[in-house]
Design an enzyme around this catalytic site. Structure first.
Site, PDB file in Angstrom:
ATOM      1  N   ARG A 215       1.349  -1.160   0.153  1.00 16.21           N
ATOM      2  CA  ARG A 215       0.058   0.250   0.002  1.00 16.21           C
ATOM      3  C   ARG A 215       1.145   1.385   0.058  1.00 16.21           C
ATOM      4  O   ARG A 215       0.828   1.959  -0.412  1.00 16.21           O
ATOM      5  CB  ARG A 215      -1.309   0.298   1.106  1.00 16.21           C
ATOM      6  CG  ARG A 215      -2.083   1.175   0.790  1.00 16.21           C
ATOM      7  CD  ARG A 215      -3.570   1.008   2.453  1.00 16.21           C
ATOM      8  NE  ARG A 215      -2.412   1.236   3.468  1.00 16.21           N
ATOM      9  CZ  ARG A 215      -3.187   1.027   4.854  1.00 16.21           C
ATOM     10  NH1 ARG A 215      -4.350   0.328   4.404  1.00 16.21           N
ATOM     11  NH2 ARG A 215      -2.830   0.640   5.983  1.00 16.21           N
TER      12      ARG A 215
ATOM     13  N   LYS B 235      -2.693   6.726   1.008  1.00 18.69           N
ATOM     14  CA  LYS B 235      -2.661   7.115   2.676  1.00 18.69           C
ATOM     15  C   LYS B 235      -1.402   7.873   3.130  1.00 18.69           C
ATOM     16  O   LYS B 235      -0.489   7.840   3.605  1.00 18.69           O
ATOM     17  CB  LYS B 235      -2.047   5.892   3.181  1.00 18.69           C
ATOM     18  CG  LYS B 235      -2.300   5.672   4.538  1.00 18.69           C
ATOM     19  CD  LYS B 235      -2.296   4.479   5.183  1.00 18.69           C
ATOM     20  CE  LYS B 235      -1.873   4.541   6.690  1.00 18.69           C
ATOM     21  NZ  LYS B 235      -3.217   5.033   7.918  1.00 18.69           N
TER      22      LYS B 235
ATOM     23  N   GLU C  23     -15.996   5.507   5.129  1.00 23.19           N
ATOM     24  CA  GLU C  23     -15.390   4.637   6.132  1.00 23.19           C
ATOM     25  C   GLU C  23     -14.779   5.638   7.059  1.00 23.19           C
ATOM     26  O   GLU C  23     -16.128   6.495   7.776  1.00 23.19           O
ATOM     27  CB  GLU C  23     -13.375   4.343   5.691  1.00 23.19           C
ATOM     28  CG  GLU C  23     -12.882   5.826   4.856  1.00 23.19           C
ATOM     29  CD  GLU C  23     -11.918   5.231   4.352  1.00 23.19           C
ATOM     30  OE1 GLU C  23     -10.730   4.675   4.547  1.00 23.19           O
ATOM     31  OE2 GLU C  23     -11.099   6.153   3.410  1.00 23.19           O
TER      32      GLU C  23
END
Ligand SMILES: Cc1ncc(COP(=O)(O)O)c(C=O)c1O
Length: 338
Positions: free
Chosen positions: A93, A189, A222
């Site tokens: 990720r 992220k 989320e």
């Protein structure tokens, strides 16, 4: 919308302004840490070319592009019983986030090695590893400075801790008034967590535990630094699609582990799909999922109970599966050479 009073926005500053020597700066950095102790055990900086264990020295230049423009990315993995859990998924990720952010990284093997060695230097057998990549220092421009040296940083800390009541009694959440990030930024992220920070502060100001982002189509997104999932009235484990939210490494692993619970008693089916808010509110269970929180039950959303308003069996069963995987999931654990 005004979220806090005027007095709360005023920051006290020392009245005497001095020009400081290098030694005075180090002293002042130590005094700052003495006023507010932190649980940071070891820090690697590519800019320093080594590891420091004194929190006063865990610093980054102010003109680093990550500091003044938010041009940096991060990821987090857990240290459990002296081993690092699921680092490869977190590195995957991190590498995707770097690509989306036009950031250069060290080679994957080098990053893994630095992470493992910084963990060993911390001496800690339980804790959290957070690592960052930045575009580097060199100017205050909008794009990175010419010749900017990219930075890679690793922090070993005690990690985030949540109250036992989150697991025993469950959490209370609200639909946030802050808009969800557009998909490209949600799946990356990056250190620009302003919406996430504001969402959690907003919930806390209302005496609640956290918030939930809803997307423009009215589907569940989320939470602040965690994913959410549901167990529908018919026993289907439902998770929002990962195209407009962060691909939680914990969620992805749990979707695999959850197959062990499939059967007439616990989980009927497992689906990754759009989840309209009305359908989500009718769920039997609502779950908060992430590396730091693991799996916690949400029992109230916007003042209304989820299911019977008590923590449910799937939250507990998934937490147990994850705990077991973190202790003995052989292909997902890296030994730390302390
Ligand atoms: C916005 C957001 N969503 C979800 C998650 C959960 O991801 P993970 O399970 O990898 O911790 C995180 C935590 O990193 C997050 O910051």
């Amino acid at each position: 919308m005004v979220h806090c009073g005027v007095e709360e926005t005023i920051m006290p500053v020392p009245s005497a302004l001095q020009t400081l020597t290098a030694n005075e700066v180090v002293e002042k950095l130590r005094a700052l840490r003495a006023r507010q102790p932190v649980k940071y055990w070891a820090f690697y900086s590519s800019q320093l070319g080594g590891i420091v264990t004194d929190p006063a020295l865990m610093i980054i230049p102010f003109d680093d592009h990550m500091v003044h423009r938010g041009h940096g990315i991060f990821d987090t993995a857990a240290i459990e019983a002296g081993k690092i859990y699921d680092l490869e998924a977190h590195l995957d990720r991190f590498i995707r986030s770097a690509r989306n952010s036009k950031l250069r990284l060290p080679a994957r093997d080098e990053m893994r090695d630095i992470i493992v060695r910084t963990t060993a230097a911390s001496g800690r057998r339980e804790g959290s590893i957070r690592y960052w990549a930045s575009a580097g220092p060199g100017s205050l421009g909008l794009t990175p400075a010419a010749g900017a040296e990219p930075g890679f940083f690793v922090m070993i800390s005690a990690g985030l801790a949540y109250p036992d009541s989150w697991y025993a009694q469950g959490l209370r959440v609200m639909t946030t008034t802050y808009p969800i990030k557009p998909p490209l930024y949600a799946v990356t992220k990056s250190v620009t967590y302003l919406p996430n920070v504001l969402m959690q502060m907003e919930a806390q100001e209302r005496g609640l535990d956290n918030g939930v982002f809803i997307d423009e189509a009215g589907n569940v997104g989320e939470s602040s630094n965690m994913n959410v999932a549901f167990v529908s009235a018919d026993g289907t484990l439902k998770h929002p699609k990962f195209d407009h939210i962060l691909s939680g490494c914990t969620s992805l692993r749990l979707l695999e582990l959850a197959t062990a619970l499939q059967g007439p008693r616990l989980i009927k089916a497992i689906e990754v799909c759009d989840i309209p808010v009305a359908e989500a509110r009718a769920a039997r269970e609502m779950l908060l999922i992430g590396s730091s929180v693991k799996v916690a039950p949400i029992v109230e959303w916007d003042g209304k109970p989820i299911g019977d308003g008590k923590p449910g069996p799937i939250a507990r069963a998934l937490r147990e599966l994850l705990t077991e995987d973190m202790r003995s999931g052989r292909d997902r654990l890296i030994e730390v050479p302390y």
